[in-house]
Design a protein around this motif. Structure first.
Motif, short mmCIF file in Angstrom:
data_model
loop_
_atom_site.label_atom_id
_atom_site.label_comp_id
_atom_site.label_asym_id
_atom_site.label_seq_id
_atom_site.Cartn_x
_atom_site.Cartn_y
_atom_site.Cartn_z
N LYS A 127 0.80 -1.35 -0.03
CA LYS A 127 -0.01 0.10 0.10
C LYS A 127 0.89 1.21 0.03
O LYS A 127 0.29 2.49 -0.43
CB LYS A 127 -0.86 0.07 1.22
N THR A 128 2.15 1.12 0.46
CA THR A 128 3.00 2.27 0.62
C THR A 128 4.33 1.93 0.35
O THR A 128 4.75 0.58 0.14
CB THR A 128 2.86 2.99 2.07
N PRO A 129 5.32 2.93 0.08
CA PRO A 129 6.82 2.62 -0.31
C PRO A 129 7.24 1.70 0.81
O PRO A 129 8.61 0.97 0.55
CB PRO A 129 7.19 4.04 -0.71
N LEU A 130 6.65 1.62 1.97
CA LEU A 130 7.33 0.83 2.96
C LEU A 130 7.72 -0.64 2.51
O LEU A 130 8.58 -1.36 2.93
CB LEU A 130 6.64 0.66 4.22
N ALA A 131 6.71 -1.02 1.53
CA ALA A 131 6.97 -2.63 0.99
C ALA A 131 8.31 -2.50 0.27
O ALA A 131 9.13 -3.57 0.49
CB ALA A 131 5.98 -2.84 0.11
N SER A 132 8.73 -1.41 -0.32
CA SER A 132 9.99 -1.32 -1.23
C SER A 132 11.18 -1.40 -0.08
O SER A 132 12.34 -2.04 -0.35
CB SER A 132 9.83 -0.07 -2.14
N VAL A 133 10.98 -0.61 0.94
CA VAL A 133 11.87 -0.46 2.01
C VAL A 133 12.19 -1.91 2.63
O VAL A 133 13.43 -2.40 3.08
CB VAL A 133 11.53 0.49 3.22
N VAL A 134 11.33 -2.37 2.87
CA VAL A 134 11.24 -4.10 3.36
C VAL A 134 11.98 -4.90 2.63
O VAL A 134 12.98 -5.48 2.85
CB VAL A 134 9.99 -4.58 3.65
N THR A 135 11.72 -4.77 1.14
CA THR A 135 12.51 -5.40 0.18
C THR A 135 13.99 -5.11 0.12
O THR A 135 14.70 -6.24 0.18
CB THR A 135 11.80 -4.99 -1.15
N ALA A 136 14.07 -3.95 0.16
CA ALA A 136 15.64 -3.57 0.19
C ALA A 136 16.45 -4.00 1.41
O ALA A 136 17.74 -4.64 1.29
CB ALA A 136 15.83 -2.00 0.13
N LEU A 137 15.88 -3.95 2.43
CA LEU A 137 16.40 -4.61 4.04
C LEU A 137 16.73 -6.12 4.02
O LEU A 137 17.96 -6.39 4.11
CB LEU A 137 15.64 -4.11 5.21
N LEU A 138 15.72 -6.65 3.36
CA LEU A 138 15.80 -8.02 3.44
C LEU A 138 17.00 -8.59 2.26
O LEU A 138 17.69 -9.47 2.64
CB LEU A 138 14.70 -8.69 2.85
N ILE A 139 17.02 -7.79 1.26
CA ILE A 139 18.30 -7.92 0.13
C ILE A 139 19.50 -7.78 0.78
O ILE A 139 20.36 -8.64 0.69
CB ILE A 139 18.00 -7.11 -1.06
N MET A 140 19.61 -6.85 1.40
CA MET A 140 20.98 -6.42 2.44
C MET A 140 21.22 -7.65 3.42
O MET A 140 22.33 -7.86 3.60
CB MET A 140 20.60 -5.22 3.02
N LEU A 141 20.22 -7.94 3.98
CA LEU A 141 20.38 -9.26 4.84
C LEU A 141 20.99 -10.58 4.22
O LEU A 141 21.72 -11.32 4.64
CB LEU A 141 19.11 -9.64 5.59
N ILE A 142 20.48 -10.60 2.99
CA ILE A 142 20.64 -11.81 2.26
C ILE A 142 22.35 -11.49 1.72
O ILE A 142 23.03 -12.67 1.80
CB ILE A 142 19.89 -12.05 0.91
N LEU A 143 22.56 -10.37 1.40
CA LEU A 143 23.90 -10.03 1.05
C LEU A 143 25.00 -10.11 2.14
O LEU A 143 26.21 -10.87 1.86
CB LEU A 143 24.05 -8.81 0.75
N VAL A 144 24.56 -9.94 3.51
CA VAL A 144 25.29 -10.26 4.69
C VAL A 144 25.84 -11.77 4.83
O VAL A 144 26.73 -12.08 5.31
CB VAL A 144 24.75 -9.49 5.72
N PHE A 145 24.53 -12.51 4.93
CA PHE A 145 24.49 -13.71 5.50
C PHE A 145 24.24 -14.86 4.71
O PHE A 145 24.79 -16.14 5.03
CB PHE A 145 23.30 -14.05 6.69
N PHE A 146 23.76 -14.91 3.61
CA PHE A 146 23.39 -15.93 2.75
C PHE A 146 23.83 -15.99 1.28
O PHE A 146 23.37 -16.96 0.42
CB PHE A 146 21.70 -15.93 2.79
N THR A 147 24.84 -15.27 1.14
CA THR A 147 25.48 -15.38 -0.51
C THR A 147 25.93 -16.70 -0.71
O THR A 147 25.96 -17.26 -1.48
CB THR A 147 26.25 -14.22 -0.81
N GLY A 148 26.53 -17.23 0.23
CA GLY A 148 27.12 -18.62 0.42
C GLY A 148 26.42 -19.62 -0.19
O GLY A 148 26.65 -20.71 -0.89
N ALA A 149 25.01 -19.54 -0.01
CA ALA A 149 23.97 -20.65 -0.22
C ALA A 149 23.77 -20.67 -1.86
O ALA A 149 23.16 -21.68 -2.46
CB ALA A 149 22.85 -20.37 0.53
#
Length: 546
Positions: free
Chosen positions: A320-342
């Motif tokens: 409903k708002t751009p917060l959804a995009s902010v959540v997407t970006a934060l999750l991508i960052m978490l993946i970059l930090v912790f899960f790229t080895g997968a």
């Protein structure tokens, strides 16, 4: 404050939107991981840059963009344009290539920002829909065939579409069965998930399948190419290397991405905004995309825009708002930090399948048929653009299409529609004699209705038509020009009208202009025409002719 951007949705946030925004942000992030890596591969970039391009730009767009649901990030057509523009200058994947991609991203961002600030969003309205439809259709085909080497399991040297197909066929015995099987299975999985479990992202299921199969059977030792090591951690801040020589070489590509990227993004944003009953601003969209690209160029990405499929998923998932995009970006960052080895065992064949399934919907043959049916010349514009993009080149194709559509427009405006009018006694009205053959025509009078603005390029065509009629009708003594369809006239065309009037009256043929509209009347008044000649009506002038 009237000009607030972030505060409009953040500080006035409605908590009832939180669940939908969080859900949409999560789903888009899951979808964006395989897509971002796939589109990076398509752009000739390292896969991890697709995640960089998916994280920072989407945050920046959320600050300025006017769409509440647009999902910004890597898209297929723009990725193809990146590859087409940079690959002749540097080896894909090399440091030089990445440097040029960052410069290209910065150039696109600056252009879009300037267009937004200068309120030039209206420019894209001059791009024919037929051109854009044909370009994206042809680009989708090129994109699909560009993935053949990953699907077949061997490197294809040819880059031209026809030569790629010929080379693939000639080397059919070299096909890696495992790669082909993985690609085919991935497509089947994504289609099945979409049909039977639509709440789950199909690309994620294909990625998990590919990683599991390759790691279990060690298919990377059987010739199946994999992503390999994906650098972990957030993207580092880096200044794009600016070179005037490189910028000049990249300028055509930057211009193409600037316009094509904005048009794709704005079209999707408008669709969603109309469903949600709010307005979006073309200039704010340009500024938002410009900031996303310009800012993203400092964090190792490549040009981005709003994507059709991800935006649709974002909206359908409840954003409903751009917060959804902010959540997407934060999750991508978490993946970059912790899960790229997968992703080590992720096969390129899966990413190729993701790309093919994403772009096949862009092939719009139905639109081509519709254009040919409704207005043949628009169909011709579609075909010229499609064929040029497919067989000459991606960048060349879009420019050829735009150039051809402008030539068609100029040709049509230079030869405006005109109609000889005749009198229908029963209805007491004057009509086009081609559509109403029963309309009466007097031999000594010629009534011509001009259905277009008159200007320097088309006035001569109208004059030639009048001269032809004077030559053919020996008894003609009165020409009536119906200007009811003329919305404007320039000084050159006005002088042409004055010349017709002078030349024909020398031949004892009266020339009368009737049904002038206000703006046209103003121009004639400034040229010194008598006031009584500016208010004549067709009915009165035609009735007065014996």
């Amino acid at each position: 404050m009237k000009n607030r951007v972030v505060l409009d949705w953040l500080f006035n946030y409605d908590k009832h939107n939180l669940k939908g925004d969080l859900t949409a942000g999560l789903i888009v992030a899951i979808m964006l991981v395989p897509q971002g890596m796939a589109y990076a591969m398509l752009a000739g970039m390292p896969p991890v840059t697709g995640l960089y391009a998916a994280a920072i730009p989407i945050l920046l767009y959320a600050l300025v963009g006017s769409s509440r649901q647009l999902a910004v990030g890597p898209v297929a057509v723009v990725s193809l344009l990146v590859y087409a523009g940079i690959s002749p200058l540097a080896e894909p994947g090399s440091d030089e290539y990445i440097t040029l991609a960052l410069l290209l991203m910065l150039m696109v961002g600056v252009m879009q920002l300037l267009m937004g600030v200068l309120k030039l969003g209206f420019i894209v309205k001059f791009f024919s829909h037929a051109v854009i439809s044909a370009f994206t259709s042809a680009a989708a085909i090129i994109i699909a065939f560009s993935q053949l080497d990953h699907i077949l399991g061997f490197s294809i040297e040819s880059e031209h579409l026809v030569m790629t197909i010929i080379e693939a066929v000639s080397r059919i015995t070299e096909i890696n069965g495992w790669a082909l099987m993985i690609a085919a299975a991935s497509i089947i999985i994504m289609l099945a998930v979409k049909k039977y479990v639509p709440v789950l992202p199909g690309p994620l299921a294909a990625v998990l399948f590919g990683i599991a199969v390759v790691s279990w059977f060690q298919l990377n030792q059987e010739g199946v190419s994999i992503i390999g090591e994906v650098p972990g951690g957030l993207p580092s801040f880096v200044l794009p290397a600016i070179s005037l020589e490189s910028a000049a070489a990249l300028l055509p590509t930057a211009l193409t991405i600037t316009f094509i990227g904005f048009m794709e993004s704005f079209a999707m944003a408008k669709v969603i905004a109309s469903k949600e009953n709010y307005r979006i601003s073309a200039n704010r969209e340009l500024s938002g995309l410009g900031l996303a690209n310009a800012g993203g160029s400092f964090f190792g990405g490549f040009p981005v825009t709003g994507g059709f499929s991800r935006s649709a998923v974002n909206y359908d998932a409840g954003a409903k708002t751009p917060l959804a995009s902010v959540v997407t970006a934060l999750l991508i960052m978490l993946i970059l930090v912790f899960f790229t080895g997968a992703f080590y065992y992720l096969p390129n064949a899966v990413l190729a399948a993701v790309i093919i399934l994403a772009v096949y919907k862009l092939i719009d043959i139905k639109e081509a048929k519709s254009l040919f049916k409704i207005r043949r010349i628009d169909g011709v514009v579609w075909f010229v653009t499609f064929a040029s993009t497919l067989f000459i080149g991606v960048e060349q194709g879009i420019f050829i299409g735009i150039g051809f559509s402008l030539l068609v427009f100029i040709w049509q405006s230079a030869y405006p529609h005109t109609a000889e009018l005749g009198y229908l006694k029963k209805e007491d009205i004057y009509r086009n004699i081609k559509r109403f053959p029963e309309a009466a025509v007097k031999e000594d009078m010629f009534i011509l209705r001009v259905d277009a603005p008159l200007y320097f390029a088309n006035a001569g065509f109208t004059g030639d038509k009048l001269e032809q009629v004077v030559y053919e009708r020996k008894d003609l003594n009165h020409i009536i020009l119906d200007f009811s369809g003329v919305n404007s006239i320039d000084a050159v065309a006005l002088h042409e009208v004055e010349r017709w009037k002078h030349d024909f009256e020398i031949q004892d043929i009266k020339v009368t202009i009737v049904e002038m509209k206000g703006p046209v009347r103003d121009i004639f008044r400034k040229a010194g025409w008598p006031e009584e000649e500016l208010h004549r009506t067709l009915r009165k002038e035609a009735a007065a002719t014996s």
